[in-house]
Enzyme design. Structure first.
Site, PDB file in Angstrom:
ATOM      1  N   SER A   1       0.824  -1.209   0.000  1.00 18.58           N
ATOM      2  CA  SER A   1       0.000   0.000   0.000  1.00 18.58           C
ATOM      3  C   SER A   1       0.858   1.259   0.000  1.00 18.58           C
ATOM      4  CB  SER A   1      -0.948   0.005   1.206  1.00 18.58           C
ATOM      5  OG  SER A   1      -1.899  -1.030   1.091  1.00 18.58           O
TER       6      SER A   1
ATOM      7  N   ASN B   1      -5.436 -10.039  -7.697  1.00 16.58           N
ATOM      8  CA  ASN B   1      -5.393 -10.747  -6.421  1.00 16.58           C
ATOM      9  C   ASN B   1      -6.608 -11.633  -6.155  1.00 16.58           C
ATOM     10  OD1 ASN B   1      -6.775  -8.240  -6.322  1.00 16.58           O
ATOM     11  ND2 ASN B   1      -6.735  -8.252  -4.105  1.00 16.58           N
TER      12      ASN B   1
ATOM     13  N   THR C   1      14.829   5.118   9.668  1.00 13.29           N
ATOM     14  CA  THR C   1      15.842   4.085   9.813  1.00 13.29           C
ATOM     15  C   THR C   1      15.402   2.812   9.103  1.00 13.29           C
ATOM     16  OG1 THR C   1      16.500   4.995  11.951  1.00 13.29           O
ATOM     17  CG2 THR C   1      17.170   2.732  11.477  1.00 13.29           C
TER      18      THR C   1
ATOM     19  N   CYS D   1      -8.056  -6.737   1.741  1.00  9.48           N
ATOM     20  CA  CYS D   1      -7.968  -5.276   1.862  1.00  9.48           C
ATOM     21  C   CYS D   1      -9.256  -4.585   1.459  1.00  9.48           C
ATOM     22  CB  CYS D   1      -6.806  -4.754   1.019  1.00  9.48           C
ATOM     23  SG  CYS D   1      -5.197  -5.355   1.575  1.00  9.48           S
TER      24      CYS D   1
END
Length: 394
Positions: free
Chosen positions: A76, A158, A246, A334
Site C-alpha cells: 500500500s 489478487n 531508519t 484489503c
C-alpha cells in the site's frame, strides 16, 4: 480443535522457517543503524545493498539497484509512493489538462488513490476488462495520448490470478507517449509470474514481502532512474531522500530470504498442480460452479484462484469451512472494510447469484498437497450441506 488448513495465502503467508531464522540472527547480531559512520553500521549498509541487488535481479532490472530499489513498509505504501510521488510533482495546470489511466479491477491501494485524484478534478480513465479479467490492448491504446501522465495496471489480479501482458502494454504506452509513467502493482505476481521491467518498459513496480512467506511490514518499489518523485515521508534522508526513516534491516533480510525460497522451480510446479486439482475437484463434485479467471495456464498465476458456486453464499461457506479448520476468503482482504464489495466480479460481468457465491483459494510455497486435498474436501462437503439447507427452507 481441528488442525489448521490455511488456503488464504493471497491475504498473507506464514513466514518460512529460513526467513525466521535469518531474521532472528539479524535481530541478535545486526542491530546497528545502517546510517552510522562506524564499521558495523557500514556493514549493515552493505547488507542492504546486497539485498537490493538480489531484488533487482529478480525483476530483471538494469542499472544501479541501490538507487532504483526503495524499501517501504509494504504494498500500500509502495503504490502510494509511486503514484502520488509522480503526480504530486506535476504543476496544477498539467494535472488539470492531463489524464491518468488504470483498470476496473485494481487493488484498493491503487483504486482509492485514483478515486482521490478524481475527486480533486483529475480526469481518470477506468479501463474495462473481459470475462477473464484482461484489459484489451485496443482500449489501452485508445486511452493513452500526449496528455496521459500515468498508467497503473495491476500485473496479477489478487482474486482472479489474471496475468496481464505488461510487455504488450508497455510498448503501447511508450510508443504513444514516452513521457507517460508506467506503473504496475506486482505484489500478487512477484516470484509467481515472470516480470522483466526492461522488456515491459516499466517505470515503477510495487513489491511486498508477506505474500511470499516473508515478514509483514516490508516491501519495496522499483523506480526507474531519471524519474523524480515527491516523497511521502520526510526526515533523515534515507533511501536517497525518497523514503526517510531508519531502515528495517531485519525485514529487509527476511524479504531477501523469502525471494531465495521462491526461486526454486519446484515451487511453481507444485502450485500449478494444486490449482488444477482444486479446479477439477470442485467442478466434478459440484454442479453450477465457475472457475473464474483465465483458462490458459500461461496467462494466470498458479497461486490464487476464485470459484463461484451458485446457490451458496460465499461468506456463509467461509465460516462453515472455518468451523472445520479450513481458512479461505471471499475476495481481497484489503476490501473487507469497504462498503463496495464484489468489485472484480462486477467488472467481469458475473451474474449476481454466482457473485454472492464466490470464494478465493490461494497457495504459498509452504502449502502441502495434504492441506489442499483436505481443504477442497471440506469446501465441497460444506457447500453441499448449504445447498441442501437452502432447498429445505424454500
Amino acid at each position: 480443535m481441528n488442525q489448521i488448513c490455511y488456503l488464504d495465502n493471497a491475504a498473507t503467508t506464514k513466514s518460512a522457517p529460513q526467513v525466521v531464522e535469518r531474521m532472528m540472527k539479524s535481530f541478535q547480531e545486526d542491530y546497528f543503524n545502517p546510517s552510522a559512520m562506524y564499521k558495523p553500521g557500514l556493514t549493515e549498509e552493505k547488507v542492504i545493498q546486497g539485498c537490493k541487488a538480489h531484488l533487482m535481479a529478480a525483476i530483471h532490472g538494469k542499472g544501479d539497484a541501490e538507487r532504483q530499489i526503495i524499501y517501504t513498509s509494504g504494498g500500500s505504501e509502495g503504490d502510494n509512493l509511486l503514484i502520488r510521488g509522480i503526480l504530486d510533482r506535476k504543476r496544477p495546470a498539467l494535472l488539470e489538462s492531463g489524464t491518468i489511466v488504470t483498470t476496473a479491477i485494481e487493488h484498493p491501494a491503487v483504486r482509492e488513490v485514483f478515486l482521490d485524484y478524481e475527486k480533486r478534478g483529475v480526469k481518470v480513465i477506468w479501463l474495462p476488462v473481459d470475462e477473464e479479467g484482461f484489459v484489451d490492448p485496443k482500449d489501452l491504446a485508445q486511452a493513452v495520448d500526449a496528455h496521459t501522465l500515468l498508467v497503473s495496471i495491476m500485473g496479477v489480479n489478487n482474486e482472479l490470478g489474471t496475468f496481464q501482458p505488461l510487455e504488450t502494454f508497455g510498448k503501447i504506452i511508450k510508443d504513444q507517449n514516452p513521457n507517460c509513467f508506467f506503473h504496475s502493482d506486482f505484489v500478487q505476481g512477484f516470484m509467481k509470474c515472470p516480470i522483466d521491467v526492461e522488456k515491459a518498459k516499466l517505470d515503477g513496480v510495487t513489491l511486498c514481502g508477506h505474500k511470499i512467506n516473508g515478514p509483514k511490514g516490508i516491501g519495496a518499489v522499483y523506480l526507474r532512474e531519471g524519474w523524480p518523485i515527491k516523497p511521502l515521508i520526510f526526515g533523515g534522508g534515507q533511501e536517497h531522500g525518497l523514503r526517510s526513516g531508519t531502515e528495517n534491516v531485519q525485514g529487509i533480510v527476511g524479504f531477501d530470504e523469502a525471494v531465495k525460497f521462491w526461486e526454486s522451480p519446484e515451487v511453481i510446479e507444485r502450485l500449478c498442480q494444486y490449482r488444477s486439482y482444486v479446479a477439477d475437484t470442485l467442478t466434478e463434485a459440484l454442479e453450477h460452479v465457475k472457475i473464474l479467471g483465465p483458462e490458459d495456464e500461461e496467462r494466470r498465476s498458479p497461486a490464487v484462484m476464485s470459484a463461484a458456486i451458485d446457490g451458496v453464499r460465499g461468506e456463509v461457506l467461509l465460516h462453515a469451512c472455518e468451523a472445520q479448520g479450513v481458512y479461505i476468503s471471499t475476495g481481497s482482504a484489503c476490501s473487507t472494510h469497504k462498503k463496495e464489495k464484489h468489485q472484480v466480479q462486477k467488472a467481469i460481468g458475473l451474474s449476481p447469484s454466482y457473485t454472492e457465491g464466490t470464494i478465493r483459494i490461494s497457495f504459498s510455497a509452504l502449502t502441502t498437497f495434504d492441506e489442499v486435498k483436505r481443504g477442497v474436501d471440506v469446501i465441497v462437503g460444506e457447500a453441499q450441506k448449504l445447498r441442501k439447507f437452502a432447498k429445505f427452507i424454500k
